[in-house]
Design a protein around this motif. Structure first.
Motif, PDB file in Angstrom:
ATOM      1  N   CYS A 102       0.983  -1.144   0.044  1.00  0.00           N
ATOM      2  CA  CYS A 102       0.072  -0.130   0.015  1.00  0.00           C
ATOM      3  C   CYS A 102       1.103   1.215   0.160  1.00  0.00           C
ATOM      4  CB  CYS A 102      -0.787  -0.037   1.091  1.00  0.00           C
ATOM      5  SG  CYS A 102      -2.101   1.589   1.517  1.00  0.00           S
ATOM      6  N   ASN A 103       1.807   1.272   0.835  1.00  0.00           N
ATOM      7  CA  ASN A 103       2.812   2.298   1.115  1.00  0.00           C
ATOM      8  C   ASN A 103       3.601   2.835  -0.596  1.00  0.00           C
ATOM      9  OD1 ASN A 103       2.820   3.693   3.469  1.00  0.00           O
ATOM     10  ND2 ASN A 103       3.694   1.743   4.187  1.00  0.00           N
ATOM     11  N   ASP A 124      -2.682   4.388   8.229  1.00  0.00           N
ATOM     12  CA  ASP A 124      -1.479   5.257   8.090  1.00  0.00           C
ATOM     13  C   ASP A 124      -0.963   5.057   6.700  1.00  0.00           C
ATOM     14  OD1 ASP A 124      -0.960   6.799  10.516  1.00  0.00           O
ATOM     15  OD2 ASP A 124      -0.065   5.156  11.366  1.00  0.00           O
ATOM     16  N   ALA A 125      -1.065   3.990   6.065  1.00  0.00           N
ATOM     17  CA  ALA A 125      -0.596   3.713   4.854  1.00  0.00           C
ATOM     18  C   ALA A 125      -1.308   4.112   3.685  1.00  0.00           C
ATOM     19  CB  ALA A 125      -0.376   2.010   4.674  1.00  0.00           C
ATOM     20  N   GLY A 126      -2.690   4.697   4.058  1.00  0.00           N
ATOM     21  CA  GLY A 126      -3.348   5.469   3.010  1.00  0.00           C
ATOM     22  C   GLY A 126      -4.551   4.351   2.654  1.00  0.00           C
ATOM     23  N   PHE A 147       1.755  16.579  -0.259  1.00  0.00           N
ATOM     24  CA  PHE A 147       0.805  15.767  -1.053  1.00  0.00           C
ATOM     25  C   PHE A 147       0.182  15.077   0.376  1.00  0.00           C
ATOM     26  CE2 PHE A 147       0.395  11.008  -0.883  1.00  0.00           C
ATOM     27  CZ  PHE A 147      -0.302  11.040  -2.082  1.00  0.00           C
ATOM     28  N   LEU A 148      -1.035  14.790   0.138  1.00  0.00           N
ATOM     29  CA  LEU A 148      -2.203  14.286   0.966  1.00  0.00           C
ATOM     30  C   LEU A 148      -2.581  13.142   0.214  1.00  0.00           C
ATOM     31  CD1 LEU A 148      -3.833  17.316   2.428  1.00  0.00           C
ATOM     32  CD2 LEU A 148      -1.885  16.017   3.605  1.00  0.00           C
ATOM     33  N   PRO A 149      -3.000  12.063   1.085  1.00  0.00           N
ATOM     34  CA  PRO A 149      -3.682  11.003   0.481  1.00  0.00           C
ATOM     35  C   PRO A 149      -5.095  11.402   0.453  1.00  0.00           C
ATOM     36  CG  PRO A 149      -2.152  10.293   2.151  1.00  0.00           C
ATOM     37  CD  PRO A 149      -2.184  11.525   2.280  1.00  0.00           C
ATOM     38  N   LYS A 150      -6.174  10.600  -0.164  1.00  0.00           N
ATOM     39  CA  LYS A 150      -7.472  11.230  -0.484  1.00  0.00           C
ATOM     40  C   LYS A 150      -8.359  11.577   0.817  1.00  0.00           C
ATOM     41  CE  LYS A 150     -10.182   8.129  -2.354  1.00  0.00           C
ATOM     42  NZ  LYS A 150      -9.216   7.072  -2.847  1.00  0.00           N
ATOM     43  N   VAL A 207      -5.993   9.275  13.982  1.00  0.00           N
ATOM     44  CA  VAL A 207      -4.493   8.926  13.195  1.00  0.00           C
ATOM     45  C   VAL A 207      -4.684   9.882  12.004  1.00  0.00           C
ATOM     46  CG1 VAL A 207      -3.538   7.435  11.631  1.00  0.00           C
ATOM     47  CG2 VAL A 207      -4.422   6.720  13.551  1.00  0.00           C
ATOM     48  N   HIS A 208      -5.548  10.174  11.290  1.00  0.00           N
ATOM     49  CA  HIS A 208      -5.503  11.117  10.177  1.00  0.00           C
ATOM     50  C   HIS A 208      -5.154  12.673  10.524  1.00  0.00           C
ATOM     51  CE1 HIS A 208      -6.499   8.419   6.859  1.00  0.00           C
ATOM     52  NE2 HIS A 208      -7.564   7.816   7.961  1.00  0.00           N
ATOM     53  N   ILE A 209      -5.920  12.902  11.886  1.00  0.00           N
ATOM     54  CA  ILE A 209      -5.856  14.617  12.310  1.00  0.00           C
ATOM     55  C   ILE A 209      -4.377  14.375  12.698  1.00  0.00           C
ATOM     56  CG2 ILE A 209      -6.236  16.073  14.107  1.00  0.00           C
ATOM     57  CD1 ILE A 209      -8.543  15.825  12.246  1.00  0.00           C
ATOM     58  N   ARG A 210      -3.537  13.855  13.401  1.00  0.00           N
ATOM     59  CA  ARG A 210      -2.337  13.604  13.645  1.00  0.00           C
ATOM     60  C   ARG A 210      -1.535  13.797  12.439  1.00  0.00           C
ATOM     61  NH1 ARG A 210       1.129   9.577  13.520  1.00  0.00           N
ATOM     62  NH2 ARG A 210      -0.539   7.934  13.829  1.00  0.00           N
ATOM     63  N   LYS A 211      -1.643  13.358  11.632  1.00  0.00           N
ATOM     64  CA  LYS A 211      -0.970  13.098  10.284  1.00  0.00           C
ATOM     65  C   LYS A 211      -0.822  14.268   9.587  1.00  0.00           C
ATOM     66  CE  LYS A 211      -0.737   9.554   7.628  1.00  0.00           C
ATOM     67  NZ  LYS A 211      -1.041   8.334   6.830  1.00  0.00           N
ATOM     68  N   LEU A 212      -2.267  15.211   9.630  1.00  0.00           N
ATOM     69  CA  LEU A 212      -2.259  16.374   8.874  1.00  0.00           C
ATOM     70  C   LEU A 212      -1.513  17.435   9.743  1.00  0.00           C
ATOM     71  CD1 LEU A 212      -6.292  16.399   8.081  1.00  0.00           C
ATOM     72  CD2 LEU A 212      -4.233  16.772   6.341  1.00  0.00           C
ATOM     73  N   ARG A 213      -1.565  17.438  11.085  1.00  0.00           N
ATOM     74  CA  ARG A 213      -0.826  18.477  11.913  1.00  0.00           C
ATOM     75  C   ARG A 213       0.667  18.146  11.359  1.00  0.00           C
ATOM     76  NH1 ARG A 213      -4.655  17.517  16.910  1.00  0.00           N
ATOM     77  NH2 ARG A 213      -6.181  19.342  16.720  1.00  0.00           N
ATOM     78  N   LYS A 214       0.907  17.005  11.467  1.00  0.00           N
ATOM     79  CA  LYS A 214       2.508  16.845  11.109  1.00  0.00           C
ATOM     80  C   LYS A 214       2.977  17.325   9.787  1.00  0.00           C
ATOM     81  CE  LYS A 214       5.861  13.137  11.302  1.00  0.00           C
ATOM     82  NZ  LYS A 214       6.415  11.701  11.512  1.00  0.00           N
ATOM     83  N   LYS A 215       2.078  17.140   8.721  1.00  0.00           N
ATOM     84  CA  LYS A 215       2.364  17.676   7.373  1.00  0.00           C
ATOM     85  C   LYS A 215       2.268  19.265   7.284  1.00  0.00           C
ATOM     86  CE  LYS A 215       1.308  13.331   5.307  1.00  0.00           C
ATOM     87  NZ  LYS A 215       0.199  12.496   4.356  1.00  0.00           N
TER      88      LYS A 215
END
Length: 225
Positions: free
Chosen positions: A67-68, A98-100, A156-159, A199-207
């Motif tokens: 997936c990654n 996490d892998a999208g 870049f953001l996954p869907k 998980v998605h909120i955490r990833k958005l904040r990191k990016k």
């Protein structure tokens, strides 16, 4: 259902592949199969499927790794990915998202349940986005091109992450509760684990910037106007 909708099934258990292939083809889907991650990657590149349903635990290249790899390829940025696995632990689901991945289904699964999930994902994916561009402070979102610019950097953001950010940015100042976010992003026909949104909120904040998305304790999330 979209005519000629292509699904790639990847699983190292032949009985599961045959069982799912039979049930999907009965409903008009075009099905390709692969017995491991390496073959799955090759067939995905050859056939450009609309959706990939794959097992996590496979020898050689597991589902998370595959997936990654696919999500790093521009050709698959909008490809729907569903994990089908016997593992139901939270950490496994989080690794998948996490892998999208777009959804997560545990084995054993009833064909009607999986078909319903596939139809729900397809329906949501086909709704389309507005052609408008959202600009908010240092954030710019081109919905047609699915491009995010933050502080003059293209991100870049996954869907799923893109859709969550677009939902918030389209309604600055509004706070969305968890149930509304699940319904708007995943649809009410799709089961989403409790920690998936976090998980998605955490990833958005990191990016982007950890201050971009606000948490209103006990209520939900949003973006300040």
């Amino acid at each position: 259902m979209k005519k000629g909708f292509k699904i790639l099934l990847i699983d190292d258990e032949p009985d599961i592949l045959e069982f799912l292939k039979y049930n999907f083809e009965k409903h008009g889907y075009i099905i390709h199969t692969a017995s491991n991650g390496f073959k799955g990657e090759k067939i995905a590149l050859e056939t450009q499927p609309d959706m990939i349903i794959l097992d996590i635990m496979m020898p050689g290249m597991d589902g998370i790794e595959l997936c990654n790899k696919l999500k790093e390829n521009e050709r698959f940025k909008d490809t729907l990915i569903v994990f089908l696995t016997a593992r139901g632990e939270d950490y496994s689901q989080i690794a998948g998202f996490d892998a999208g991945a777009d959804d997560y289904v545990t084995k054993p699964v009833k064909p009607k349940v999986l078909l319903a999930r596939v139809k729900a994902l397809l329906k949501r994916n086909n709704k389309g986005l507005s052609n408008s561009t959202i600009e908010l402070n240092n954030l710019k979102i081109d919905q047609e091109k699915r491009v995010v610019i933050f502080e003059n950097r293209e991100i870049f953001l996954p869907k799923i992450e893109f859709n969550i950010l677009t939902l918030f940015a389209s309604n600055p100042g509004r706070v969305f509760n968890r149930e509304e976010i699940y319904d708007r992003i995943w649809g009410n026909d799709v089961y989403v684990g409790d920690r998936t949104l976090d998980v998605h909120i955490r990833k958005l904040r990191k990016k982007l910037d950890k201050k971009i998305i606000k948490t209103i304790k006990g209520i939900g999330y949003g973006i300040s106007s």
